[in-house]
Design a protein around this motif. Sequence first.
Motif, PDB file in Angstrom:
ATOM      1  N   ASP A 122       0.880  -1.207   0.149  1.00 25.35           N
ATOM      2  CA  ASP A 122       0.054   0.274  -0.333  1.00 25.35           C
ATOM      3  C   ASP A 122       0.504   1.479  -0.296  1.00 25.35           C
ATOM      4  O   ASP A 122       1.515   1.569   0.992  1.00 25.35           O
ATOM      5  N   GLY A 123       0.775   1.829  -1.648  1.00 23.13           N
ATOM      6  CA  GLY A 123       1.262   3.168  -1.092  1.00 23.13           C
ATOM      7  C   GLY A 123       2.757   2.730  -2.164  1.00 23.13           C
ATOM      8  O   GLY A 123       2.900   2.857  -2.761  1.00 23.13           O
ATOM      9  N   GLY A 124       2.167   4.090  -3.472  1.00 26.93           N
ATOM     10  CA  GLY A 124       3.204   4.019  -4.435  1.00 26.93           C
ATOM     11  C   GLY A 124       2.385   3.035  -5.099  1.00 26.93           C
ATOM     12  O   GLY A 124       3.052   2.894  -5.917  1.00 26.93           O
ATOM     13  N   ILE A 125       1.737   2.288  -5.114  1.00 21.95           N
ATOM     14  CA  ILE A 125       1.388   1.795  -6.060  1.00 21.95           C
ATOM     15  C   ILE A 125       0.638   1.674  -7.623  1.00 21.95           C
ATOM     16  O   ILE A 125       0.017   2.496  -8.101  1.00 21.95           O
ATOM     17  N   THR A 126       1.620   1.021  -8.394  1.00 17.45           N
ATOM     18  CA  THR A 126       1.981   1.916 -10.113  1.00 17.45           C
ATOM     19  C   THR A 126       1.589  -0.289 -10.459  1.00 17.45           C
ATOM     20  O   THR A 126       2.219  -0.456  -9.584  1.00 17.45           O
ATOM     21  N   ASP A 127       1.514   0.189 -12.184  1.00 15.92           N
ATOM     22  CA  ASP A 127       2.279  -1.161 -12.448  1.00 15.92           C
ATOM     23  C   ASP A 127       3.501  -1.653 -12.082  1.00 15.92           C
ATOM     24  O   ASP A 127       3.672  -2.887 -12.306  1.00 15.92           O
ATOM     25  N   GLU A 128       4.376  -0.546 -12.189  1.00 14.65           N
ATOM     26  CA  GLU A 128       5.678  -1.271 -12.602  1.00 14.65           C
ATOM     27  C   GLU A 128       6.354  -1.830 -11.155  1.00 14.65           C
ATOM     28  O   GLU A 128       6.581  -2.159 -10.765  1.00 14.65           O
ATOM     29  N   THR A 129       5.358  -0.649  -9.620  1.00 12.52           N
ATOM     30  CA  THR A 129       5.620  -0.953  -8.696  1.00 12.52           C
ATOM     31  C   THR A 129       5.204  -2.198  -8.321  1.00 12.52           C
ATOM     32  O   THR A 129       5.750  -2.911  -7.017  1.00 12.52           O
ATOM     33  N   ALA A 130       3.904  -2.680  -8.264  1.00 12.47           N
ATOM     34  CA  ALA A 130       2.505  -3.960  -8.382  1.00 12.47           C
ATOM     35  C   ALA A 130       3.525  -4.892  -9.483  1.00 12.47           C
ATOM     36  O   ALA A 130       3.867  -5.836  -8.117  1.00 12.47           O
ATOM     37  N   ALA A 131       4.370  -4.996  -9.584  1.00 18.15           N
ATOM     38  CA  ALA A 131       5.200  -6.245 -10.299  1.00 18.15           C
ATOM     39  C   ALA A 131       6.045  -6.434  -9.127  1.00 18.15           C
ATOM     40  O   ALA A 131       6.854  -7.520  -9.243  1.00 18.15           O
ATOM     41  N   ALA A 132       7.035  -5.010  -9.217  1.00 15.58           N
ATOM     42  CA  ALA A 132       8.458  -5.425  -8.347  1.00 15.58           C
ATOM     43  C   ALA A 132       7.816  -5.958  -7.186  1.00 15.58           C
ATOM     44  O   ALA A 132       8.013  -7.209  -6.435  1.00 15.58           O
ATOM     45  N   CYS A 133       6.787  -5.886  -6.474  1.00 14.27           N
ATOM     46  CA  CYS A 133       6.107  -6.490  -5.173  1.00 14.27           C
ATOM     47  C   CYS A 133       5.719  -7.874  -5.458  1.00 14.27           C
ATOM     48  O   CYS A 133       6.271  -8.515  -4.848  1.00 14.27           O
ATOM     49  N   ALA A 134       4.734  -7.674  -5.876  1.00 11.16           N
ATOM     50  CA  ALA A 134       4.945  -9.338  -6.666  1.00 11.16           C
ATOM     51  C   ALA A 134       5.900  -9.955  -6.587  1.00 11.16           C
ATOM     52  O   ALA A 134       5.942 -11.093  -6.725  1.00 11.16           O
ATOM     53  N   ARG A 135       7.340 -10.347  -7.407  1.00 14.17           N
ATOM     54  CA  ARG A 135       8.008 -10.611  -7.292  1.00 14.17           C
ATOM     55  C   ARG A 135       8.380 -10.999  -6.163  1.00 14.17           C
ATOM     56  O   ARG A 135       9.746 -11.951  -6.318  1.00 14.17           O
ATOM     57  N   ALA A 136       8.736  -9.996  -5.345  1.00 17.31           N
ATOM     58  CA  ALA A 136       9.625  -9.775  -3.656  1.00 17.31           C
ATOM     59  C   ALA A 136       8.104 -10.928  -2.723  1.00 17.31           C
ATOM     60  O   ALA A 136       8.575 -11.454  -1.804  1.00 17.31           O
ATOM     61  N   GLY A 137       7.284 -11.071  -3.631  1.00 20.44           N
ATOM     62  CA  GLY A 137       6.269 -12.154  -2.970  1.00 20.44           C
ATOM     63  C   GLY A 137       5.025 -11.733  -2.095  1.00 20.44           C
ATOM     64  O   GLY A 137       3.369 -12.322  -1.942  1.00 20.44           O
ATOM     65  N   ALA A 138       4.222 -10.467  -2.962  1.00 18.55           N
ATOM     66  CA  ALA A 138       3.176  -9.513  -2.384  1.00 18.55           C
ATOM     67  C   ALA A 138       2.078  -9.872  -3.380  1.00 18.55           C
ATOM     68  O   ALA A 138       2.578 -10.732  -4.412  1.00 18.55           O
ATOM     69  N   ASN A 139       1.178 -10.066  -3.127  1.00 17.04           N
ATOM     70  CA  ASN A 139      -0.505 -10.455  -4.426  1.00 17.04           C
ATOM     71  C   ASN A 139      -1.857  -9.966  -3.551  1.00 17.04           C
ATOM     72  O   ASN A 139      -2.299 -10.009  -4.339  1.00 17.04           O
ATOM     73  N   LEU A 140      -1.573  -8.514  -2.557  1.00 13.10           N
ATOM     74  CA  LEU A 140      -2.943  -7.941  -2.717  1.00 13.10           C
ATOM     75  C   LEU A 140      -2.078  -6.639  -2.740  1.00 13.10           C
ATOM     76  O   LEU A 140      -1.174  -5.934  -2.590  1.00 13.10           O
ATOM     77  N   PHE A 141      -2.343  -5.847  -3.722  1.00 16.63           N
ATOM     78  CA  PHE A 141      -2.044  -4.185  -4.241  1.00 16.63           C
ATOM     79  C   PHE A 141      -3.257  -3.396  -3.860  1.00 16.63           C
ATOM     80  O   PHE A 141      -4.409  -3.571  -4.503  1.00 16.63           O
ATOM     81  N   VAL A 142      -3.071  -2.695  -2.804  1.00 14.01           N
ATOM     82  CA  VAL A 142      -3.872  -1.904  -3.131  1.00 14.01           C
ATOM     83  C   VAL A 142      -3.553  -0.527  -3.238  1.00 14.01           C
ATOM     84  O   VAL A 142      -2.299   0.161  -3.302  1.00 14.01           O
ATOM     85  N   ALA A 143      -4.520   0.147  -4.291  1.00 21.00           N
ATOM     86  CA  ALA A 143      -3.460   1.647  -5.134  1.00 21.00           C
ATOM     87  C   ALA A 143      -4.670   2.670  -4.988  1.00 21.00           C
ATOM     88  O   ALA A 143      -5.805   2.362  -5.775  1.00 21.00           O
ATOM     89  N   GLY A 144      -4.768   3.936  -5.155  1.00 19.14           N
ATOM     90  CA  GLY A 144      -5.637   4.829  -4.572  1.00 19.14           C
ATOM     91  C   GLY A 144      -4.962   5.912  -6.015  1.00 19.14           C
ATOM     92  O   GLY A 144      -5.532   5.143  -6.965  1.00 19.14           O
ATOM     93  N   THR A 145      -4.370   6.891  -5.969  1.00 19.92           N
ATOM     94  CA  THR A 145      -3.566   8.203  -7.379  1.00 19.92           C
ATOM     95  C   THR A 145      -4.203   7.110  -8.868  1.00 19.92           C
ATOM     96  O   THR A 145      -4.238   7.366  -9.677  1.00 19.92           O
ATOM     97  N   SER A 146      -3.286   6.032  -9.183  1.00 15.32           N
ATOM     98  CA  SER A 146      -2.860   4.857  -9.884  1.00 15.32           C
ATOM     99  C   SER A 146      -4.232   4.610 -10.428  1.00 15.32           C
ATOM    100  O   SER A 146      -4.639   4.784 -11.923  1.00 15.32           O
TER     101      SER A 146
END
Length: 224
Positions: free
Chosen positions: A176-200
Amino acid sequence: MQIQILPSLLAADFGCLRAEALRAESEGADSLHLDIMDAHFVPNLSMGPDVVRMCKDALHIPLSVHLMMTRPDQYLINFIEAGADSLLIHIEAECDVPKALHRIHEQGVRAGITVNPDTPAQMIFPVLDTVEEVLCMTVHPGYGGQSFISEVLPKIRSLRDAANQNDQADLDIMVDGGITDETAAACARAGANLFVAGTSLYGDPDMKQAIERMRRGACEAFVS
Ligand code: DX5
Ligand code: ZN
């Protein structure tokens, strides 16, 4: 592992909140994320249980309620009665965190533990096996529209590894925070599976496509 996208209502047009909540649902959100700020744990004030209740009445998707509060324990019941489906409290809160998590479960609601960018993962290891969700903040909480802090990525990986070793392969790890297509993919690679995104998501002229794109990118990048 199920990948889910959760638009954050904080980035919606507050002049028409109900329509904005409905828009997230009709554009394909898996859940709606609501940010509750008490002007003490974080400098900002946002919304309270009445907004959660309004969303509950309007929507069919689950409500993910993030309590950025110094004393979340004093308000759990208000948010549960308002219709929260999962409640996220902070490990940095000034209350008996294991007891608060237990009280959330007693009411039949999913419990999550949240960790700020500067707090080490080890702080939440003692409660890891008592929660359904871990929220790894990727900005300092308090405001929408901030930039993603990439230093958090190794912490996400260490939490996913700890969950795997704990026999908790199904633990949901949220970012949660600053999640965009790019940062979501980086987090998924690190093992995250739920993505909160406001602005994007709320800021995209085509929210449906933006949700689909983020989900697809995260699915492809996810490493368990
Ligand atoms: C930050 C909140 C976030 C926020 C994310 O304190 O917890 O949920 O709404 O907003 P963006 O996606 O704009 O960074
Ligand atoms: Zn949040």
